[in-house]
Design an enzyme around this catalytic site. Structure first.
Site, PDB file in Angstrom:
ATOM      1  N   TYR A 154       0.828  -1.219   0.000  1.00 11.28           N
ATOM      2  CA  TYR A 154       0.000   0.000   0.000  1.00 11.28           C
ATOM      3  C   TYR A 154       0.855   1.258   0.000  1.00 11.28           C
ATOM      4  CZ  TYR A 154      -3.597   3.253   1.715  1.00 11.28           C
ATOM      5  OH  TYR A 154      -4.468   4.311   1.881  1.00 11.28           O
ATOM      6  N   SER A 161      -0.476  -6.089   8.455  1.00  7.60           N
ATOM      7  CA  SER A 161       0.564  -6.227   7.440  1.00  7.60           C
ATOM      8  C   SER A 161       0.278  -7.397   6.505  1.00  7.60           C
ATOM      9  CB  SER A 161       1.930  -6.434   8.124  1.00  7.60           C
ATOM     10  OG  SER A 161       2.978  -6.358   7.188  1.00  7.60           O
ATOM     11  N   GLY A 162       0.574  -7.201   5.234  1.00  6.24           N
ATOM     12  CA  GLY A 162       0.484  -8.279   4.250  1.00  6.24           C
ATOM     13  C   GLY A 162       1.873  -8.774   3.935  1.00  6.24           C
ATOM     14  N   ASN A 175       7.625  -2.401   2.566  1.00 13.21           N
ATOM     15  CA  ASN A 175       6.685  -1.350   2.958  1.00 13.21           C
ATOM     16  C   ASN A 175       6.120  -1.664   4.342  1.00 13.21           C
ATOM     17  OD1 ASN A 175       5.094   1.051   2.254  1.00 13.21           O
ATOM     18  ND2 ASN A 175       3.355  -0.327   2.222  1.00 13.21           N
ATOM     19  N   SER A 177       3.273  -3.748   4.652  1.00 16.02           N
ATOM     20  CA  SER A 177       3.349  -5.022   3.937  1.00 16.02           C
ATOM     21  C   SER A 177       4.746  -5.224   3.377  1.00 16.02           C
ATOM     22  CB  SER A 177       2.333  -5.075   2.781  1.00 16.02           C
ATOM     23  OG  SER A 177       1.005  -5.077   3.262  1.00 16.02           O
TER      24      SER A 177
END
Length: 371
Positions: free
Chosen positions: A138, A288-289, A210, A250
């Site tokens: 993101y 978080s991804g 990120n 992420s």
């Protein structure tokens, strides 16, 4: 050609392991990487107009024709997306390029990639289908993410720019608008060379970074984040519906290797990625991804439509060295992303600062990590 930006080793930071020629994922023969970077506009965010700080990164595992390779994936925390993974789990094969972009552009990138595959005669078969692998992080703190700025031309630019040589890092491609541990993040890469009896293998890693809470950030055990807690903190007003806090964000990690590994072994590789992330202070935060994919360029004749074939693999007793190489390369790739990144101002004057090289060197010397 782009000008090579400083990398972690250029600052004197020490790492374990032997790197390949480029210290990049492209040290794995056949792997190529390309970027499309979109930077335009300044000031107040006008939906659909900008400012724009985003892009696309393309990773081709083995050329630009269909060549399915053994692969597998793993999610440490699933507040993110990587398309095509259910078929990888089911079949054991990666059949497409891997594309990286921002959260709201996954659909556009997937569609454009699939269209390119059709237009470029990706497969020699008369009838085929594919599930393109597209992953995201993101970038809405710097980018007009709600303006859906990624277009088909940007996807094609990333694909057409792919190279098997040095990989540009920092504020490029899918990593253009990203931040890590309170500083500017983005794309980073690293590699490790492994020597086994009578043969040499390579493990390469590329990250779109990120993620991370500044308070937890450390390098080689040095508490960088705590030491710099009052230094160059981001200046921004979080966009509507923002979920980034307390280390949320992420990270996408792509691991490539020429070690002949089967899908279950590649699953084991992808599950070691979090150790490299954890060494820097990542915890797989709730928002978080953290999604990882690993593939092997060996056994290129393993994919057949009928009959049987023969493949090779290495002993599980060899896996520890491959685990170690993966962890080392993940750690260095993330630091490379941050060291190569530059301060960026985006929407509404939001500003994320680059990790200050001088202060980083000073701290590493203070803790006797470099002389």
């Amino acid at each position: 050609m782009y000008a090579q930006k400083p990398r972690a080793r250029d600052l004197g930071i020490q790492f374990e392991g032997i790197t390949g020629k480029y210290n990049a994922i492209t040290d794995v023969k056949g792997v190529s990487v390309g970027h499309s970077t979109i930077i335009s506009g300044n000031g107040k965010n006008e939906l659909g107009k900008g400012p724009i700080r985003t892009g696309v990164t393309a990773i081709f595992p083995s050329g630009k024709k269909k060549k399915p390779l053994y692969a597998n994936w793993y999610s440490l925390n699933g507040n993110g997306e990587m398309t095509g993974t259910t078929w990888i789990t089911e079949s054991g094969f990666l059949e497409t390029p891997i594309m990286l972009t921002n959260t709201f552009s996954v659909g556009k990138v997937r569609q454009a990639t699939l269209k390119w595959m059709v237009d470029s005669s990706w497969s020699k078969e008369d009838w085929w289908w594919a599930f393109p692998v597209v992953a995201e992080t993101y970038d809405g703190f710097l980018n007009d993410i709600y303006g859906f700025q990624i277009q088909e031309k940007n996807v094609l630019e990333a694909i057409n720019n792919t190279t098997t040589n040095k990989v540009e890092e920092g504020n490029v491609g899918g990593g253009t608008g990203m931040m890590s541990f309170g500083f500017k993040g983005g794309i980073g890469t690293s590699s490790r060379v492994l020597k086994f009896p009578d043969t040499t293998y390579t493990v390469g890693v590329l990250v779109q970074s990120n993620f991370g809470d500044k308070r937890r950030f450390r390098i080689d055990g040095v508490p960088i984040g705590k030491e710099l807690k009052d230094t160059l903190n981001p200046k921004y007003k979080a966009p509507p519906k923002s979920r980034r806090k307390n280390g949320d964000g992420s990270i996408i990690v792509v691991v490539a290797t020429d070690v002949p590994l089967l899908p279950y072994q590649l699953k084991r590789i992808s599950k070691r990625v979090p150790i490299g992330i954890g060494k820097l202070g990542g915890i797989g935060a709730n928002g978080s991804g953290d999604i990882f994919i690993a593939f092997s360029t060996a056994n290129q004749e393993a994919y057949i439509r009928e009959g049987k074939t023969t493949v090779e693999t290495v002993s599980n007793d060899w896996m520890n060295d491959i685990f170690d190489a993966t962890i080392q390369a993940v750690e260095e790739a993330i630091i490379n992303a941050m060291v190569s990144a530059e301060t960026m101002e985006g929407i509404n004057g939001n500003k994320v600062y680059a990790l200050p090289h001088d202060k980083l060197i000073e701290l590493m010397k203070k803790y006797n990590r470099i002389k």
